[in-house]
Design an enzyme around this catalytic site. Structure first.
Site, mmCIF file in Angstrom:
data_model
loop_
_atom_site.group_PDB
_atom_site.id
_atom_site.type_symbol
_atom_site.label_atom_id
_atom_site.label_comp_id
_atom_site.label_asym_id
_atom_site.label_seq_id
_atom_site.Cartn_x
_atom_site.Cartn_y
_atom_site.Cartn_z
ATOM 1 N N GLU A 19 43.248 13.894 52.406
ATOM 2 C CA GLU A 19 42.064 13.354 52.723
ATOM 3 C C GLU A 19 42.032 12.225 53.277
ATOM 4 O O GLU A 19 41.815 10.811 53.061
ATOM 5 C CB GLU A 19 41.430 12.908 50.970
ATOM 6 N N GLU A 64 41.664 21.934 47.588
ATOM 7 C CA GLU A 64 41.192 21.299 46.360
ATOM 8 C C GLU A 64 39.820 21.470 45.996
ATOM 9 O O GLU A 64 38.894 21.627 46.906
ATOM 10 C CB GLU A 64 41.303 19.548 46.270
HETATM 11 C C1 BG6 Z 1 40.857 14.296 45.682
HETATM 12 C C2 BG6 Z 1 42.345 13.818 45.758
HETATM 13 O O1 BG6 Z 1 40.179 13.146 45.913
HETATM 14 O O2 BG6 Z 1 40.265 14.644 44.401
HETATM 15 C C3 BG6 Z 1 43.100 13.899 44.519
HETATM 16 O O3 BG6 Z 1 42.832 14.236 46.887
HETATM 17 C C4 BG6 Z 1 42.260 13.806 43.344
HETATM 18 O O4 BG6 Z 1 44.146 13.167 44.449
HETATM 19 C C5 BG6 Z 1 41.199 14.881 43.216
HETATM 20 O O5 BG6 Z 1 42.876 13.717 42.202
HETATM 21 C C6 BG6 Z 1 40.096 14.598 42.094
HETATM 22 O O6 BG6 Z 1 39.844 13.295 41.908
HETATM 23 P P1 BG6 Z 1 39.625 12.446 40.727
HETATM 24 O O7 BG6 Z 1 39.298 11.328 40.929
HETATM 25 O O8 BG6 Z 1 38.700 13.018 39.804
HETATM 26 O O9 BG6 Z 1 41.163 12.706 40.270
#
Ligand code: BG6
Length: 487
Positions: A188, A381
């Protein structure tokens, strides 16, 4: 379902949020080890562990032993990787996204030789994955800077980080390319804009530059470091495929007012600028205009234009969680690119953390990326974070997770049908781990439940949620059977 036979189904994690064991095997501290926990009530009052200021850091260093730092614990992949990989294999994973901890290999970031324990640990992990037929997808840096580099150079603000990062990534390629085919350079990369400490390991208040310039200076260094790494991999390990990774924010005009449409386009271009640089190998004119209009003066790295041109990525990877509407109405105007999400889309539902649920946006995004860059896409993701706990009988019933993922998998199928080349799908936090945004355990994404709370209490034992069995069947049928799983 149109998924190709070699589609990489799997799950995603990061070292900082999952590995734990922050002081084992000679690992150095990372800047993430200084992001502290605040309770939801404290966060509601505006306290945020990510907004690290010089004063706050001094305080953290002075009281280190009394403060709750959940990233230091993660959910203990370091000691339990065999058990976890066996569970991933049981689900049928073809691919597992993880990151390497820079400070486990180079504790201060400046050593010329890596730490032997760390080197061995990752060989063990890769060997275990391959023994189960799982392909690693490795992020070289998932929000991690050796803390010594934060202190000495103010992290990525300094061009020194390019040299040190490249020393680290060359080592990774030389050492692990026989075991790892798929790599991502920075996780990211765009998050540095709204969270400079997280994304750049730097404190903007320490800089002599203004905030915006400091951020874009650091980003420039990351672009150069990434391109040099990609070029090195192409030359020395041509079998490897190296991708970028950015947080995709699909935006929509709030109305068909042409002003909203233009606003949405501009916001989208800001979000795609990172891919433009990493996939096309050049800064787009629009971004140069943006710098001109916002008085951002960058110290360009000598020869950077050629470096960027020669180091373009092999595939585009991205996280996708939600979309956001955009308006030109001066009263309500905001910058979703900076992940401020106050405007609500009336057509969508929202998660308990206020993230819109928009599978169609994923299909739109895949088409946009494919049409703009023409190289394969990887959804590295996606997922839904939920505050959940086992029932009295010890079972986590999570139909909401199945329906969220089902809708997104259908959207991917739709995009593949549209002609988009999609390599794989690794839902986030396939096993419960510490949340990035809120630094808590309470926000869970996993197919596998981990018995741990925000304070680090619990056995850390693993158990299968209902969605574990559901995803197992999804993978076994290559995405053909997405129906709910019931015991
Ligand atoms: C992304 C990141 O922003 O989203 C992860 O690459 C992160 O590291 C994931 O955990 C989910 O976000 P959050 O804030 O719900 O953990």
């Amino acid at each position: 379902m149109p998924f190709p036979q070699n589609f990489l189904w799997g799950g995603a994690t990061s070292a900082a949020q999952y590995e734990g064991a922050f002081d084992a095997g000679g690992r150095g501290k990372s800047h993430m080890d200084y992001i502290r926990y605040f309770t939801p009530a404290e966060r509601a009052q505006g306290k945020n562990g990510h907004n690290v200021t010089p004063e706050m850091l001094e305080e953290l260093l002075a009281h280190e032993d009394e403060i709750n730092f959940p990233y230091r614990r993660g959910t203990d992949f370091y000691h339990r990787y065999r058990e976890d990989i066996a569970l991933f294999a049981e689900m049928g994973f073809k691919c597992f996204r993880m990151s390497i901890s820079w400070s486990r290999l180079f504790p201060t970031g400046e050593e010329t030789e890596p730490a032997a324990d760390g080197v061995r640990f990752y060989h063990d992990v890769f060997r275990e994955l391959h023994a189960h037929g799982i392909e690693p997808l490795v992020t070289m840096v998932h929000y991690e800077v050796p803390f010594a580099l934060t202190q000495k150079y103010n992290g990525w603000e300094s061009p020194k980080l390019i040299e040190l990062f490249c020393r680290y990534t060359k080592f990774l390629i030389d050492e692990y390319a026989d075991e790892v085919t798929y790599w991502l350079t920075f996780n990211e990369i765009n998050m540095i804009w709204n969270r400079p400490y997280l994304g750049g390991g730097m404190l903007v208040d320490r800089s002599e530059r203004d905030r915006l310039t400091c951020i874009h200076q650091a980003l420039h260094h990351q672009f150069v470091a990434s391109a040099l790494t990609v070029a090195y991999a192409h030359e020395h390990a041509p079998q490897c495929k190296v991708g970028n990774m950015f947080a995709r924010l699909q935006t929509y005009p709030m109305t068909c007012n042409p002003g909203d449409v233009l606003e949405s386009l501009e916001n989208d271009n800001l979000n795609l600028f990172y891919c433009d640089v990493m996939a096309k190998g050049a800064y787009p004119q629009r971004m140069r205009n943006y710098y001109r209009d916002h008085a951002v003066e960058i110290d360009w790295v000598p020869g950077y234009e050629e470096i960027l041109r020669k180091g373009t990525v092999d595939f585009i990877s991205f996280s996708y969680y939600f979309s956001a509407p955009v308006t030109c109405d001066p009263e309500k105007r905001e910058r979703p690119e900076l992940f401020t999400k106050k405007l609500r889309n009336p057509y969508l539902e929202y998660s308990e953390w206020g993230w819109s649920i928009d599978p169609t946006g994923l299909r739109v995004t895949l088409n946009v990326l494919w049409d703009r860059y023409g190289i394969p896409c990887f959804i590295s993701e996606n997922g839904i974070g939920v505050d959940e706990a086992p029932d009295a009988d010890g079972r986590v019933r999570d139909p909401y997770r199945m329906s969220y993922l089902r809708a997104h998998i259908e959207a991917i199928a739709g995009a593949i049908d549209d002609g988009v080349d999609v390599m794989g799908y690794t839902p986030w936090g396939c096993i419960d781990l510490v949340s990035c945004g809120t630094v808590e355990m309470r926000k869970r994404y996993g197919f596998i439940y981990v018995d741990a709370d925000d304070e680090g209490r619990g056995t850390y034992d693993r158990s299968r949620k209902d969605s574990f069995y559901w995803y197992q069947r999804v993978i076994a049928t290559n995405g053909a059977d997405l129906s709910d799983w019931e015991k």
